[in-house]
Scaffold this motif. Structure first.
Motif, short mmCIF file in Angstrom:
data_model
loop_
_atom_site.label_atom_id
_atom_site.label_comp_id
_atom_site.label_asym_id
_atom_site.label_seq_id
_atom_site.Cartn_x
_atom_site.Cartn_y
_atom_site.Cartn_z
N LYS A 98 -36.28 -38.73 66.68
CA LYS A 98 -35.31 -39.09 65.65
C LYS A 98 -34.90 -37.86 64.85
N GLN A 99 -35.87 -37.03 64.50
CA GLN A 99 -35.57 -35.81 63.75
C GLN A 99 -34.68 -34.89 64.58
N GLU A 100 -34.99 -34.77 65.86
CA GLU A 100 -34.18 -33.91 66.73
C GLU A 100 -32.77 -34.46 66.89
N ILE A 101 -32.65 -35.78 67.01
CA ILE A 101 -31.33 -36.40 67.13
C ILE A 101 -30.50 -36.12 65.88
N GLN A 102 -31.12 -36.30 64.69
CA GLN A 102 -30.41 -36.03 63.45
C GLN A 102 -29.94 -34.58 63.40
N LEU A 103 -30.82 -33.67 63.78
CA LEU A 103 -30.48 -32.26 63.76
C LEU A 103 -29.35 -31.96 64.75
N LEU A 104 -29.44 -32.54 65.93
CA LEU A 104 -28.40 -32.31 66.94
C LEU A 104 -27.06 -32.91 66.50
N GLN A 105 -27.12 -34.08 65.85
CA GLN A 105 -25.87 -34.68 65.36
C GLN A 105 -25.24 -33.79 64.30
N LYS A 106 -26.07 -33.25 63.41
CA LYS A 106 -25.54 -32.31 62.42
C LYS A 106 -24.94 -31.09 63.13
N LEU A 111 -20.38 -27.85 65.04
CA LEU A 111 -19.64 -27.23 66.15
C LEU A 111 -18.17 -27.65 66.15
N TYR A 112 -17.90 -28.86 65.68
CA TYR A 112 -16.53 -29.37 65.66
C TYR A 112 -15.84 -29.13 64.33
N GLY A 113 -16.31 -28.16 63.56
CA GLY A 113 -15.55 -27.74 62.41
C GLY A 113 -16.13 -28.05 61.06
N ARG A 114 -17.19 -28.83 60.96
CA ARG A 114 -17.79 -29.04 59.65
C ARG A 114 -18.41 -27.74 59.18
N LYS A 115 -18.39 -27.51 57.93
CA LYS A 115 -18.93 -26.27 57.39
C LYS A 115 -20.46 -26.33 57.35
N THR A 116 -21.07 -25.18 57.53
CA THR A 116 -22.53 -25.09 57.56
C THR A 116 -23.11 -24.79 56.19
N GLU A 117 -22.30 -24.86 55.15
CA GLU A 117 -22.77 -24.52 53.82
C GLU A 117 -23.86 -25.47 53.32
N ASN A 118 -23.82 -26.74 53.74
CA ASN A 118 -24.78 -27.72 53.24
C ASN A 118 -26.09 -27.73 54.03
N MET A 119 -26.18 -26.91 55.06
CA MET A 119 -27.40 -26.90 55.88
C MET A 119 -28.46 -26.02 55.23
N LEU A 121 -31.87 -23.52 55.48
CA LEU A 121 -32.19 -22.38 56.35
C LEU A 121 -32.93 -22.84 57.60
N ASP A 122 -33.87 -23.79 57.44
CA ASP A 122 -34.60 -24.31 58.59
C ASP A 122 -33.67 -25.00 59.58
N GLU A 123 -32.71 -25.78 59.05
CA GLU A 123 -31.74 -26.46 59.92
C GLU A 123 -30.88 -25.45 60.67
N LEU A 127 -30.73 -25.08 64.62
CA LEU A 127 -29.43 -25.14 65.30
C LEU A 127 -29.22 -23.91 66.17
N GLU A 128 -29.57 -22.74 65.63
CA GLU A 128 -29.43 -21.50 66.40
C GLU A 128 -30.32 -21.53 67.64
N LYS A 129 -31.53 -22.04 67.49
CA LYS A 129 -32.46 -22.14 68.63
C LYS A 129 -31.89 -23.07 69.71
N HIS A 130 -31.35 -24.22 69.27
CA HIS A 130 -30.76 -25.16 70.23
C HIS A 130 -29.55 -24.55 70.93
N LEU A 131 -28.73 -23.85 70.19
CA LEU A 131 -27.55 -23.20 70.79
C LEU A 131 -27.97 -22.15 71.82
N GLU A 132 -29.00 -21.38 71.49
CA GLU A 132 -29.50 -20.38 72.44
C GLU A 132 -30.04 -21.06 73.70
N ASN A 133 -30.76 -22.18 73.53
CA ASN A 133 -31.27 -22.92 74.69
C ASN A 133 -30.13 -23.46 75.54
#
Length: 191
Positions: A98-106, A111-119, A121-123, A127-133
């Protein structure tokens, strides 16, 4: 007169050991019968002597019935413990997913244009780790497809080279030319 405390160690004298075994075995079986009668308990005892002789006691019914009942009760306890452990592991896995799904949904939203200002540092790190994978998986899949295409092209090249050599040989046979020009591909023609 009270007896002294018996030291618990192997009796070295064979005859004394056998006498002690017989007396204590009889005492153990007698105590088991008494406990069964006094407490209405179902008791089973299995004893193997050092000579391999079997002595057993089942206070109610047969030893087979008692062993069957024992197997059922221990199997049920083992299954209950295994199910509890499995449920706990599954609940932990569900929470993690569930935590991973929430993170991936964020992450998909960002990725589709929402700003990352509200994320947090851990998120952002996650996200960077998932993108690299994802990039690694995409590159691996792309390299596999390219390798397969290269292999197919090499196979086609080999087939076409062999067919070309065969056809050139047929042409030289039909035209009657005795000496054929050397082939650049390294294919030798039959004479």
């Amino acid at each position: 007169m009270a007896r002294g405390k018996v030291q618990l160690k192997r009796i070295e004298n064979h005859v004394h050991r056998q006498v002690t075994f017989c007396k204590r075995r009889a005492g153990l079986l007698k105590k088991a019968k008494e406990l069964s009668i006094l407490c209405d308990a179902e008791i089973g005892i299995i004893i193997f002597s050092n000579h391999g002789k079997l002595y057993d006691l089942a206070t109610k019914g047969s030893m087979e019935q008692l062993i069957e009942r024992y197997m059922k009760s221990t199997r049920g306890a083992q299954i209950g413990e295994a199910e509890a452990k499995l449920n706990l592991e599954l609940q932990e896995e569900i929470i993690n997913l569930k935590q991973e799904i929430q993170l991936l949904q964020k992450g998909i939203g960002y990725l589709y244009g929402r700003k990352t200002e509200n994320m947090t540092l851990d998120e952002l790190h996650a996200l960077e780790k998932h993108l690299e994978n994802w990039m690694c998986h995409i590159r691996t899949a792309k390299m596999q497809i390219m390798f397969q295409e290269i292999q197919l092209l090499k196979n086609k090249e080999g087939i076409l080279t062999a067919a070309n050599g065969y056809l050139q040989g047929k042409i030289y046979e039909q035209t009657g030319i005795v000496e054929m020009p050397p082939d650049l591909t390294g294919f030798s023609y039959p004479h």
